[in-house]
Design a protein around this motif. Sequence first.
Motif, short mmCIF file in Angstrom:
data_model
loop_
_atom_site.label_atom_id
_atom_site.label_comp_id
_atom_site.label_asym_id
_atom_site.label_seq_id
_atom_site.Cartn_x
_atom_site.Cartn_y
_atom_site.Cartn_z
N UNK A 195 1.02 -1.08 -0.01
CA UNK A 195 -0.01 -0.08 -0.16
C UNK A 195 1.10 1.23 0.03
N UNK A 196 0.76 2.24 -0.75
CA UNK A 196 1.52 3.35 -0.89
C UNK A 196 0.52 4.61 -0.56
N UNK A 197 0.97 5.15 0.38
CA UNK A 197 0.00 6.41 1.15
C UNK A 197 0.71 7.69 0.49
N UNK A 198 0.02 8.20 -0.41
CA UNK A 198 0.45 9.34 -1.12
C UNK A 198 0.38 9.12 -2.60
N UNK A 199 -0.19 10.13 -3.44
CA UNK A 199 -0.25 10.10 -5.03
C UNK A 199 0.32 11.06 -5.51
N UNK A 200 1.45 11.72 -4.99
CA UNK A 200 2.10 12.64 -5.90
C UNK A 200 3.14 11.99 -6.77
N UNK A 201 4.20 12.67 -7.26
CA UNK A 201 5.15 12.15 -8.21
C UNK A 201 5.82 10.84 -7.50
N UNK A 202 5.94 10.70 -6.47
CA UNK A 202 6.84 9.68 -5.85
C UNK A 202 5.93 8.35 -5.98
N UNK A 203 4.81 8.54 -5.23
CA UNK A 203 3.65 7.37 -5.66
C UNK A 203 3.27 7.15 -7.16
N UNK A 204 3.19 8.04 -7.90
CA UNK A 204 2.84 7.68 -9.27
C UNK A 204 4.24 6.97 -9.98
N UNK A 205 5.39 7.41 -9.64
CA UNK A 205 6.51 6.81 -10.18
C UNK A 205 6.60 5.21 -9.71
N UNK A 206 6.15 5.16 -8.37
CA UNK A 206 6.38 3.86 -7.83
C UNK A 206 5.32 2.77 -8.36
N UNK A 207 4.02 3.31 -8.57
CA UNK A 207 3.09 2.68 -9.01
C UNK A 207 3.48 2.08 -10.30
#
Length: 478
Positions: A20-32
Amino acid sequence: MSNRRKDHLGACSSEPLPVIIIGNGPSGICLSYLLSGYTPYVRPDAIHPHPLLQRKLSEAPGVSIMDQDLDYLSEGLEGRCQSPVALLFDALLRPDTDFGGSVESVLTWRHQKERAIPHLVLGRNPPGGAWHSIEGSMVTLSQGEWMGLPDLQVKDWMCKKRRGLRNSRATAGDIAHYYSDYVIKKDLSHNFVSNAVVTAVEWGTPEPSSPGAQDPSPLFQVSGFVTTEDQSQQSFSLSARNVVLATGTSDSPARLSIPGEALPFVHHDLSALEAATRAGTVSPSSDPVLIIGAGLSAADAVLYARHYNVPVIHAFRRPVDDPGLVFNQLPKMLYPEYHKVHQMMREQSILSPSPYEGYRSLPEHQLLLLKEDRQAVFRDPQGLQKVFGVALVLVLIGSHPDLSFLPGAGADLAVDPDQPLSAKRNPIEVDPFTYQSIHQQGLYAVGPLAGDNFVRFVQGGALAVASSLLRKEARKPP
């Protein structure tokens, strides 16, 4: 919200999510993107301009970057970041950008669905995170090309949208749109849940494993609620084997902690000035807007007020010639508007006639208190008190991450647990090559929470996490 995401949030399955990734900014998008099976390889015909890195890359032809030793590859790289993996991924994506070159990325991307790791990305805003909260016409600090994510260059996206870069930089509105569009174009939308607020992340001690098995990570329980289209709140409680913190630092504005700071005309974000301008609460004929701070957010507020001819009093604690001011670290050619603000701060003083109509600078002034009748009381460099009438107050002195959903608000995870968590001075302590917390197995941090403060460099943290999680998945018994 897709049915698949509804299933994730409403399910009471005994099988936990891998991530589970908490946060959908650039970091979260890139990891997804990386966890969805998109895998970086070095192009067979690519030659990296860094000789040592090129030699290392040539030692493992046809092997994904995520399957190689990131410690070994990043050794010897230097740049504008302390993270070795961030420097590595940046060097692979933008080989000579710091030297003004335009060598294209040495990477090619393959979508290998068998490598995908199921995951969920939870965020308060649409994909793009806090970028959707920034006034859309503001120009980004970084060059537009440095705001891009893997395998979709900002300039190519803007060209298709018939938009252009301004002095090599993009507007915040364009970048927010780019991040949302990226999630759609890369077919990641089913992993994202917007309007989601996480209220608690808890974990326990892992159960003893069988002899010879890998040490198990604890199970994490992630709880919160989603605001639906009809504004009702749907609660959720999810279990996961790994949790990635990617919330950034803009959640909790820094405060002065002075009397009167909670009065209704005192605000801590630029949007309050925008709203007051639209409502006519501040205007060319009103009392001045008081702006506190000497960073880029304060400078943005000055520029916004000046654009609408709203009078400004600009106060800050540092001397104008302090080498630590951020303006002294920005090239004048790329950032003329910020250097104009710095020039105004330097040339104008309350004690002398203003060369800039409607702007007053108060260097080395400390705000002591704010009164209900909109009077602001300062202490000047000589220790004397000064009082000014104001229409609105903006306190723009930075922000802190809000990790109140973690046990102890995450204090025990910081480099120095006895000091407040701070992206610049006291980030979460992580392993530099996996970004896993030093203090808690299975818990990761990326982006500003781990000390990476520019979009250009947060992607390296995502690479490190994805590489670590892929190794964990490979070790799982069949």
